[in-house]
Design a protein around this motif. Sequence first.
Motif, PDB file in Angstrom:
ATOM      1  N   ILE A  97      10.845 -43.229 -80.176  1.00 22.03           N
ATOM      2  CA  ILE A  97      11.355 -42.056 -80.716  1.00 22.03           C
ATOM      3  C   ILE A  97       9.822 -40.864 -81.146  1.00 22.03           C
ATOM      4  CG2 ILE A  97      11.951 -40.972 -82.863  1.00 22.03           C
ATOM      5  CD1 ILE A  97      13.691 -43.347 -83.321  1.00 22.03           C
TER       6      ILE A  97
ATOM      7  N   GLY B  63       9.003 -39.808 -77.557  1.00 19.65           N
ATOM      8  CA  GLY B  63       9.878 -39.019 -76.924  1.00 19.65           C
ATOM      9  C   GLY B  63      10.081 -37.561 -77.591  1.00 19.65           C
ATOM     10  N   LYS B  64       9.853 -37.754 -78.929  1.00 18.03           N
ATOM     11  CA  LYS B  64       9.821 -36.208 -79.532  1.00 18.03           C
ATOM     12  C   LYS B  64       8.706 -35.334 -78.873  1.00 18.03           C
ATOM     13  CE  LYS B  64      11.676 -36.593 -84.167  1.00 18.03           C
ATOM     14  NZ  LYS B  64      11.398 -36.554 -85.525  1.00 18.03           N
TER      15      LYS B  64
ATOM     16  N   PHE C 101      15.602 -34.087 -85.560  1.00 19.88           N
ATOM     17  CA  PHE C 101      16.343 -33.508 -84.299  1.00 19.88           C
ATOM     18  C   PHE C 101      17.425 -32.655 -84.800  1.00 19.88           C
ATOM     19  CE2 PHE C 101      15.023 -38.009 -82.983  1.00 19.88           C
ATOM     20  CZ  PHE C 101      14.294 -37.605 -81.890  1.00 19.88           C
TER      21      PHE C 101
ATOM     22  N   GLN D  40      19.279 -33.852 -78.137  1.00 16.11           N
ATOM     23  CA  GLN D  40      17.619 -33.957 -78.403  1.00 16.11           C
ATOM     24  C   GLN D  40      17.486 -35.372 -78.598  1.00 16.11           C
ATOM     25  OE1 GLN D  40      16.624 -31.428 -81.603  1.00 16.11           O
ATOM     26  NE2 GLN D  40      16.088 -29.681 -80.232  1.00 16.11           N
TER      27      GLN D  40
ATOM     28  N   ALA E 206      14.949 -37.732 -76.495  1.00 17.30           N
ATOM     29  CA  ALA E 206      13.828 -38.163 -76.580  1.00 17.30           C
ATOM     30  C   ALA E 206      13.644 -39.948 -76.610  1.00 17.30           C
ATOM     31  CB  ALA E 206      13.763 -38.144 -78.311  1.00 17.30           C
TER      32      ALA E 206
ATOM     33  N   ASN F 292      13.052 -39.997 -72.707  1.00 15.09           N
ATOM     34  CA  ASN F 292      11.610 -39.541 -72.339  1.00 15.09           C
ATOM     35  C   ASN F 292      10.591 -40.463 -73.168  1.00 15.09           C
ATOM     36  OD1 ASN F 292      11.539 -37.212 -70.397  1.00 15.09           O
ATOM     37  ND2 ASN F 292      13.222 -36.815 -71.840  1.00 15.09           N
ATOM     38  N   GLY F 293      10.924 -41.404 -74.210  1.00 14.93           N
ATOM     39  CA  GLY F 293      10.315 -42.205 -74.966  1.00 14.93           C
ATOM     40  C   GLY F 293       9.730 -43.563 -74.117  1.00 14.93           C
TER      41      GLY F 293
END
Length: 241
Positions: free
Chosen positions: A80, A83-84, A94, A99, A103, A106-107
Amino acid sequence: MEIENLEKNNNLDVENNLTVEKEQKGFLESTLGKTINAAVDIGIRALLPDFIDEQIINIKDNLLEYGLGDGIKKTIDDAIDLGKSAIGIFTGDFENISQMQSAVKNGGLIDGVSSLLDTVVDKVSDAGLISNGVAETIKQGKDVILNNVESNIENTFSEQYTAIENIDNYINNWKDSFEKQDFDNMEKEYLKLEEQMQTIAPLTKTIEEAKTIEILHNLIKNNGQDFNLSQEQLELVEKLK
């Protein structure tokens, strides 16, 4: 006095944002944690088809005892936070499910679970609680588990999109019934909204709308279904438009 009020409002906004951010992390820890646990269970059963339920449960219990449970929580938290940053959210919560999903993706959550499984399986094997053969089977067939994890996470977010869509419909239906002063239909939509709110990720806009509806609904209900509202109460109505 105005400066003091402004400072109080700013402090309150910060506190509310921190609360929502904490609730969102808690929601993801709980929801994704259950999702990952279930996927690991399914994956182990698929990799060890000749094992009986008691043996599978024993393996899973040992994995949990040697760090799987706490490891999943930390892996989710790390994903998290990373990813953020990856999607440009450096502070705050978020705004929507998209989102959250971006996240998590991508995290590096899947990679994190992969590394965690290797570490925990080795620990359990070193402790003599599973054979080297079982340990190698789990590690070499890890993609089966990870594919289940990824699929289950996608399903979890799909359910969230559906839940948010349902809530938007309930809110709009409640508003329409309010305009028509049809309390019976308001009650039906409110009850559906109340139930669905228990299953969704905490998002500021959705929480605020639902809370406003809750206040207005109960004001009218407790006042004998009287739609004659005070000026202050009418200001709440304006927030819903």
